[in-house]
Every structure is written in structure tokens, then in C-alpha cells.
Motif scaffolding. Structure first.
Motif, PDB file in Angstrom:
ATOM      1  N   ILE A  60      36.685  26.846  74.815  1.00 26.79           N
ATOM      2  CA  ILE A  60      36.790  25.658  75.931  1.00 26.79           C
ATOM      3  C   ILE A  60      35.719  24.992  76.447  1.00 26.79           C
ATOM      4  O   ILE A  60      34.446  25.400  76.460  1.00 26.79           O
ATOM      5  N   SER A  61      35.992  23.539  76.355  1.00 30.64           N
ATOM      6  CA  SER A  61      34.720  22.697  76.754  1.00 30.64           C
ATOM      7  C   SER A  61      35.113  21.788  78.039  1.00 30.64           C
ATOM      8  O   SER A  61      36.014  21.627  78.254  1.00 30.64           O
ATOM      9  N   ILE A  62      34.010  21.968  78.845  1.00 34.31           N
ATOM     10  CA  ILE A  62      34.250  21.225  80.370  1.00 34.31           C
ATOM     11  C   ILE A  62      32.955  20.299  80.454  1.00 34.31           C
ATOM     12  O   ILE A  62      31.873  20.328  79.572  1.00 34.31           O
ATOM     13  N   ALA A  63      33.176  19.346  81.406  1.00 35.46           N
ATOM     14  CA  ALA A  63      32.515  18.330  81.303  1.00 35.46           C
ATOM     15  C   ALA A  63      30.883  18.433  81.411  1.00 35.46           C
ATOM     16  O   ALA A  63      30.186  17.949  80.737  1.00 35.46           O
TER      17      ALA A  63
ATOM     18  N   GLN B 147      31.405  32.093  85.180  1.00 37.28           N
ATOM     19  CA  GLN B 147      31.596  33.207  86.326  1.00 37.28           C
ATOM     20  C   GLN B 147      32.975  33.499  86.632  1.00 37.28           C
ATOM     21  O   GLN B 147      33.541  34.650  86.996  1.00 37.28           O
ATOM     22  N   ARG B 148      33.991  32.584  86.913  1.00 44.64           N
ATOM     23  CA  ARG B 148      35.436  32.826  87.231  1.00 44.64           C
ATOM     24  C   ARG B 148      36.013  33.775  86.115  1.00 44.64           C
ATOM     25  O   ARG B 148      36.977  34.522  86.657  1.00 44.64           O
ATOM     26  N   LEU B 149      35.559  33.313  84.859  1.00 42.46           N
ATOM     27  CA  LEU B 149      36.599  34.206  83.665  1.00 42.46           C
ATOM     28  C   LEU B 149      36.055  35.515  84.020  1.00 42.46           C
ATOM     29  O   LEU B 149      36.816  36.482  83.702  1.00 42.46           O
ATOM     30  N   LYS B 150      34.567  35.808  84.069  1.00 42.10           N
ATOM     31  CA  LYS B 150      33.988  36.993  84.036  1.00 42.10           C
ATOM     32  C   LYS B 150      34.671  37.887  85.420  1.00 42.10           C
ATOM     33  O   LYS B 150      35.140  39.076  85.260  1.00 42.10           O
ATOM     34  N   SER B 151      34.893  37.273  86.453  1.00 49.85           N
ATOM     35  CA  SER B 151      35.142  37.743  87.583  1.00 49.85           C
ATOM     36  C   SER B 151      36.809  38.271  87.402  1.00 49.85           C
ATOM     37  O   SER B 151      37.136  39.321  88.036  1.00 49.85           O
ATOM     38  N   ALA B 152      37.492  37.507  86.663  1.00 47.92           N
ATOM     39  CA  ALA B 152      38.772  37.888  86.136  1.00 47.92           C
ATOM     40  C   ALA B 152      39.207  38.810  85.212  1.00 47.92           C
ATOM     41  O   ALA B 152      40.271  39.154  84.710  1.00 47.92           O
ATOM     42  N   GLY B 153      38.003  39.292  84.573  1.00 41.29           N
ATOM     43  CA  GLY B 153      38.198  40.180  83.635  1.00 41.29           C
ATOM     44  C   GLY B 153      38.456  39.623  82.228  1.00 41.29           C
ATOM     45  O   GLY B 153      39.000  40.234  81.202  1.00 41.29           O
TER      46      GLY B 153
ATOM     47  N   THR C 156      37.601  38.088  78.795  1.00 44.73           N
ATOM     48  CA  THR C 156      36.548  37.969  77.814  1.00 44.73           C
ATOM     49  C   THR C 156      37.047  37.245  76.610  1.00 44.73           C
ATOM     50  O   THR C 156      38.218  36.796  76.331  1.00 44.73           O
ATOM     51  N   GLY C 157      35.945  36.931  75.802  1.00 46.67           N
ATOM     52  CA  GLY C 157      36.176  36.412  74.526  1.00 46.67           C
ATOM     53  C   GLY C 157      36.523  34.834  74.329  1.00 46.67           C
ATOM     54  O   GLY C 157      36.651  34.497  73.128  1.00 46.67           O
ATOM     55  N   ILE C 158      36.196  34.095  75.265  1.00 46.71           N
ATOM     56  CA  ILE C 158      36.382  32.789  75.388  1.00 46.71           C
ATOM     57  C   ILE C 158      34.913  32.311  75.472  1.00 46.71           C
ATOM     58  O   ILE C 158      34.055  32.370  76.375  1.00 46.71           O
ATOM     59  N   GLU C 159      34.498  31.379  74.522  1.00 41.51           N
ATOM     60  CA  GLU C 159      33.318  30.709  74.578  1.00 41.51           C
ATOM     61  C   GLU C 159      33.397  29.431  75.318  1.00 41.51           C
ATOM     62  O   GLU C 159      34.596  28.724  75.340  1.00 41.51           O
TER      63      GLU C 159
END
Length: 395
Positions: free
Chosen positions: A54-57, A67-73, A75-78
Motif C-alpha cells: 500500500i502506498s500513502i502520500a 504503526q497501526r498495522l503493527k498494533s493490530a497484528g 503483517t506482510g503488507i509493504e
């Protein structure tokens, strides 16, 4: 199974595309998303779709998303960011189909890179073809890439074109709702407010495209886009006001036959057509795409008034000139629309600004995407100067 990259995944086209993926999970899988600045929606899309990338601005937003992805457990998303991130999304080797739906020239480099990478493109970004259509169409031809329009009007033309050969086309008719001011007295145009201009009678869209619909610049962009997609001169691309927005466009052939494409006003339908092409798939899994024939009880068509909608006239003039004129048209419009929404210029200040910028734009045709971006930047500078002079004159 087609694997998709969606450029502009948090916008209306992006979310409609994901709705199609939801309805047809065995056919379409989004594996790469470019999400702009909407962190909350980007996170929700990662939760639901688990894309590879996923790309963000910005780099800051990318860090927050990680950080949000890590907190939600999760993984595997670049997570990537910026223009380079969007280009990465668009050229990912595993991607079969790229939906180009980032508004403005922000999606230009990624779309061009996707074409050069040989990806099939579903094009919902008018500005790509308006500003850099000459380069993009040349690259598409060189790399044997299909550019499938997602805009409802061009998608309709694409469907109708199957009724004959390109040589048999007399002209293309692009339909326009006429926006909220098709019956407003011209004397009242100077006093139109942003709130009034944002009330579109048919479509729910972003702010810029809604104002462009009110000025009919949106239709002017579509004229330029049609010229490039279908290799037609501006004189063969006509605009007709059709308030019902039932007929999405028509193709008139040399024998006098006219083929019209009719459907519900739902962007999922042209998206599904582009994704499935050259097939047609049963739309039953996507409720709401079937058309009620009773809505054909009244169909009105009329010629647009170029005195009421000078932006459409300016677009035709730019289409005839091509090159830098089309780049300047798009850039000046974006700056002028923003100034109108901020209350800095009146509604008719939009075409006045654009016309002045076009008069100050040197001729020529860009040789590269970097030249397009340079010309775009210069036109924006000129537009801001024109608006500043207008404001100084008012004071």
C-alpha cells in the motif's frame, strides 16, 4: 483471477472498484493500493483486503500506518509513500490490471509507468490524457497496452464503437447533465456561490469535479480525452445536454445509425465493463446495476450554450491546439476552482482565469513526462498571478 492495483483506492472510483471485488471475489483481487492521505480508510482497506503493498502520500503517514498495522497484528503488507510509492504500486510484477483513479496530475507518472510496464489500464483519471495524452497514447501503442475508459461517457463510447469500424464513425456524442445551472439566467452567474455549485443534480463526486461539471469544463476535458482515446479530431466529438443522464454517450455512423449506451448512473457498471473486457459478466452479484426501462419515458437533448459555459469553448480551443495548451487548461482550471471554493474569485472568474493563462502559454508539445510536469507547474504559477491581479483590480 485478475490481480488489481488501484491508484486512488480511498476515492469514489477506488471504493467502487473494491465493491466490485467484493461482489466478484473469484474474478478480481486487489493486491496493491495507492491511498493518498486518508489514513483511516487506508487502514480499513488493509484490514479487509490485506494487499501486498500500500502506498500513502507522505513518509510521516506511512510511518503512522505501519504503526497501526503493527498494533493490530497485521503483517506482510509493504508500506511505501509518495510518487515513487505510487509508481511501485502501478508496476508491481504480479499486477494484471491497473485502475488509474488518482485525481489530477498526481497520478500521471504512475499511469505512464504502468503503460510502459505493459499493464492493462482502467482509466478514470481525465487529467492523464488531457495533460499527457499524446505521450500516453504513443506509449500504449508502442507497448501494445489496452487503455479501457472507466469514465461513464468514454466507457459508453467504447461499447458503442463495437457497432462499426473507426472509418465508419461520423461523430461521437458525449452527453452532459448540464449541471445545476443549465437553466439559470446568465445574469445570475456572477453571483453563484460554492454551495450552489456543489449541488450536482445527478452524480455525487469530489469537489473539483463537481465544480467542473457546473462550469462544463469537465465535459471539455472529456472532449480532449475522447479525441485521444478514439483518434478523432475535435470537430467529430460533440456535446449534448441530456438532463436525465440515462444515455451515457452515443456514436453516430456514416450510414445515419446512432448507437447509444443506456444504463443506471452507477460507476460500478463501467468499472465492471473495463475489468471484464472483452467479456461481459452477469451483474447479478452486484445489486443495483439493472436498468428500469420505465426511465426511458422522457429523453431530452439540447445543444450547450457556449456563452453560458465558456469553459467548454476554451476546452475545444485547447483540443485544437494540443500540447501545452491542454496542460495549461487543466492546471489553470485546478487553481481557479480552488480559488472559487475559497471565495477568492467569483464563479465566472474560473473561465476568465483559464482564458488569461491560455493566452500567456507558449505553444509546443512536451517530449517527456518531466516536460509535462514542468509546463503544468508553470501554468499554475501563471494562474496564481492572474488571480492575484484580478484581486488587486477588485481592491
Amino acid at each position: 483471477m485478475k490481480k488489481l492495483a488501484i491508484l486512488g483506492s480511498t476515492g469514489s472510483i477506488g471504493t467502487s472498484t473494491l465493491s466490485i471485488c467484493e461482489s466478484f471475489p473469484d474474478r478480481y483481487q486487489p493486491i496493491a493500493l495507492a491511498a493518498g492521505q486518508n489514513l483511516d480508510v487506508a487502514f480499513a482497506q488493509c484490514e479487509r483486503w490485506r494487499p501486498q503493498v500500500i502506498s500513502i502520500a507522505t513518509e510521516e503517514l506511512a510511518g503512522q500506518l505501519q504503526q497501526r498495522l503493527k498494533s493490530a497484528g497485521i503483517t506482510g503488507i509493504e508500506v511505501v509513500h509518495g510518487t515513487a510509492g505510487t509508481v511501485h504500486i502501478a508496476t508491481l510484477p504480479a499486477v494484471d490490471f491497473v485502475v488509474s483513479a488518482i485525481v489530477g496530475v498526481a497520478g500521471l507518472e504512475a499511469t505512464y509507468a504502468a503503460v510502459k510496464a505493459g499493464k492493462t489500464i482502467g482509466l478514470a483519471n481525465k487529467e492523464c490524457l488531457v495533460a499527457a495524452g499524446e505521450l500516453i497514447m504513443a506509449a500504449a501503442k508502442e507497448h501494445n497496452v489496452a487503455l479501457l475508459p472507466i469514465d461513464s461517457e468514454h466507457n459508453a463510447v467504447h461499447q458503442c464503437m463495437s457497432g462499426g469500424t473507426p472509418r465508419e464513425v461520423q461523430q461521437v456524442w458525449l452527453t452532459a447533465s448540464g449541471g445545476p445551472f443549465r437553466n439559470t439566467p446568465l445574469a445570475d452567474f456572477e453571483h453563484i456561490t460554492p454551495a450552489q455549485a456543489l449541488k450536482h443534480p445527478t452524480w455525487v463526486m469530489g469537489q473539483r469535479i463537481t465544480i467542473d461539471s457546473a462550469t462544463m469544463m469537465n465535459k471539455g476535458f472529456e472532449v480532449i480525452e475522447a479525441c485521444r482515446l478514439f483518434s478523432l479530431p475535435p470537430a467529430q466529438v460533440r456535446v449534448t445536454i441530456h438532463p436525465q443522464s440515462t444515455v451515457h454517450s452515443m456514436v453516430e455512423f456514416i450510414d445515419g445509425s446512432i448507437l447509444a449506451q443506456i444504463s443506471v448512473t452507477d460507476m460500478r457498471l463501467p468499472i465492471l465493463y473495463a475489468l471484464a473486457y472483452p467479456e461481459r459478466v452477469d451483474a447479478t452479484p452486484a445489486p443495483g446495476l439493472k436498468f428500469d426501462l420505465a426511465k426511458l419515458s422522457q429523453l431530452d437533448f439540447s445543444a450547450p450554450d457556449l456563452n453560458r459555459f465558456p469553459c467548454l469553448r476554451l476546452a475545444y480551443e485547447a483540443a485544437e491546439t494540443g500540447g501545452n495548451a491542454c496542460i495549461a487548461l487543466n492546471a489553470a482550471d485546478e487553481i481557479a476552482v480552488a480559488a472559487f471554493l475559497e471565495g477568492r474569485i467569483p464563479f465566472l472568474g474560473i473561465p476568465r482565469t483559464i482564458e488569461q493563462v491560455l493566452l500567456q502559454t507558449p505553444g509546443g508539445h512536451p517530449a517527456s513526462i518531466s516536460h509535462v510536469l514542468e509546463a503544468d507547474l508553470q501554468a499554475r504559477v501563471t494562474a496564481r498571478e492572474v488571480i492575484a491581479n484580478q484581486l488587486a483590480g477588485v481592491r
